[in-house]
Design a protein around this motif. Structure first.
Motif, PDB file in Angstrom:
ATOM      1  N   PRO A 199    -102.054  51.058  11.359  1.00  0.00           N
ATOM      2  CA  PRO A 199    -102.604  50.683  12.666  1.00  0.00           C
ATOM      3  C   PRO A 199    -104.127  50.775  12.736  1.00  0.00           C
ATOM      4  O   PRO A 199    -104.750  50.045  13.499  1.00  0.00           O
ATOM      5  CB  PRO A 199    -101.932  51.666  13.633  1.00  0.00           C
TER       6      PRO A 199
ATOM      7  N   TRP B  50    -106.287  47.746  14.215  1.00  0.00           N
ATOM      8  CA  TRP B  50    -107.271  47.861  15.294  1.00  0.00           C
ATOM      9  C   TRP B  50    -108.617  47.296  14.852  1.00  0.00           C
ATOM     10  O   TRP B  50    -109.274  46.578  15.624  1.00  0.00           O
ATOM     11  CB  TRP B  50    -107.440  49.333  15.694  1.00  0.00           C
TER      12      TRP B  50
ATOM     13  N   HIS C 124    -108.230  43.092  17.810  1.00  0.00           N
ATOM     14  CA  HIS C 124    -107.819  43.826  18.998  1.00  0.00           C
ATOM     15  C   HIS C 124    -106.606  43.175  19.657  1.00  0.00           C
ATOM     16  O   HIS C 124    -105.813  43.854  20.318  1.00  0.00           O
ATOM     17  CB  HIS C 124    -108.985  43.926  19.980  1.00  0.00           C
TER      18      HIS C 124
ATOM     19  N   TRP D 227    -103.744  44.497  17.790  1.00  0.00           N
ATOM     20  CA  TRP D 227    -103.525  45.884  18.186  1.00  0.00           C
ATOM     21  C   TRP D 227    -102.790  45.949  19.522  1.00  0.00           C
ATOM     22  O   TRP D 227    -101.893  46.764  19.715  1.00  0.00           O
ATOM     23  CB  TRP D 227    -104.849  46.629  18.253  1.00  0.00           C
TER      24      TRP D 227
ATOM     25  N   ILE E  77    -104.335  56.226  17.286  1.00  0.00           N
ATOM     26  CA  ILE E  77    -104.172  55.555  16.007  1.00  0.00           C
ATOM     27  C   ILE E  77    -104.314  56.582  14.888  1.00  0.00           C
ATOM     28  O   ILE E  77    -105.319  57.301  14.835  1.00  0.00           O
ATOM     29  CB  ILE E  77    -105.247  54.465  15.838  1.00  0.00           C
TER      30      ILE E  77
END
Length: 269
Positions: free
Chosen positions: A30, A34, A38, A41, A63
């Motif tokens: 993750p 990210w 975005h 994410w 995260i």
């Protein structure tokens, strides 16, 4: 004395929140998700398993900062707009905007549940660090310690990390690609006018970088296979003034030592 999250960010209505402890899902880290997208994410917050885990108005996203033990990076507060049978519909709020991608917390979370209630854990979060800039990839570790998963390399190149680019752009070198699924390996090199940065960027774009054996693998398995299974390591680096013949000779040496020709590897010559 440690600084706790509650010291810098008091949250009174904790029963409005679920925490999302986002960890490796068997496919992607993750942290790299990210850093590269975005929108991708946000999709992690929209995933709904069989049960209704995000059954409160807000999601406090953390995260896993997998380079460090018990470290979590704040990834935003999301509001749950709709709960569909197969997914959530969420929006990013402005809560903690300045901390997003910058606030790192220490917390020894070991439970299997990834979406627990906020009030059970909030008081235990210790502030580890606040980064000067939002995370865009880890800092360059030195030439002797380069070992990257494909998606981490992809993050560094997509975000044009200046420390990595400055280190790799103007050096020649020999590198190793390992398919962690099969254990097969490929030795390659960067020489001529092409530095390591440019050479590795080609892999993130195509998965094969123009190599015949790897091209066949990508055509069969797809780029997503490379993102999941390839790792990159630097075996040697040399200054740009070193003759190309030297680099080619060292590449041949490593192919022989690591047995990357034939059934054990992915080099054809």
């Amino acid at each position: 004395m440690p600084i706790l999250l509650r010291d810098i960010w008091p949250i009174e209505n904790q029963r409005d929140y679920k925490i999302h402890f986002a960890r490796w899902n068997g496919h992607s880290q993750p942290l790299e998700v990210w850093a590269r997208s975005h929108r991708e994410w946000q999709a992690w917050q929209e995933y709904r398993p069989g049960r209704d885990d995000f059954n409160r108005p807000l999601i406090f996203s953390l995260i896993q900062f997998y380079h460090e033990t018990d470290c979590w990076m704040f990834g935003g507060v999301f509001r749950v707009l709709h709960r569909h049978p197969d997914r959530y519909e969420v929006e990013l709020t402005d809560q903690g905007t300045g901390f997003s991608g910058r606030l790192k917390l220490r917390y020894p979370y070991r439970e299997r549940t990834t979406r627990p209630t906020m009030e059970r854990h909030y008081d235990g979060f210790e502030v580890l660090e606040i980064l000067r800039e939002p995370y865009s990839g880890r800092s360059f570790p030195g030439y002797e310690d380069i070992d990257l998963a494909f998606e981490e390399l992809e993050t560094l190149i997509r975000n044009d990390r200046l420390d990595w680019r400055a280190a790799l752009e103007n050096v020649k070198g020999i590198y190793l690609i390992t398919d962690v699924c099969t254990g097969r390996r490929y030795v390659g090199s960067a020489y001529g006018d092409q530095g390591l940065w440019s050479r590795w960027r080609a892999y993130t774009e195509t998965g094969h970088g123009g190599n015949v054996e790897l091209r066949g693998l990508v055509e069969q398995q797809g780029l997503e296979y490379c993102r999941t299974n390839f790792r990159f390591a630097l075996l040697e680096h040399r200054a740009v003034r070193v003759p190309d013949e030297t680099i080619i000779a060292r590449e041949t040496f490593w192919k022989r030592i690591l047995l990357t020709r034939g059934e054990h590897g992915m080099n054809r010559n």
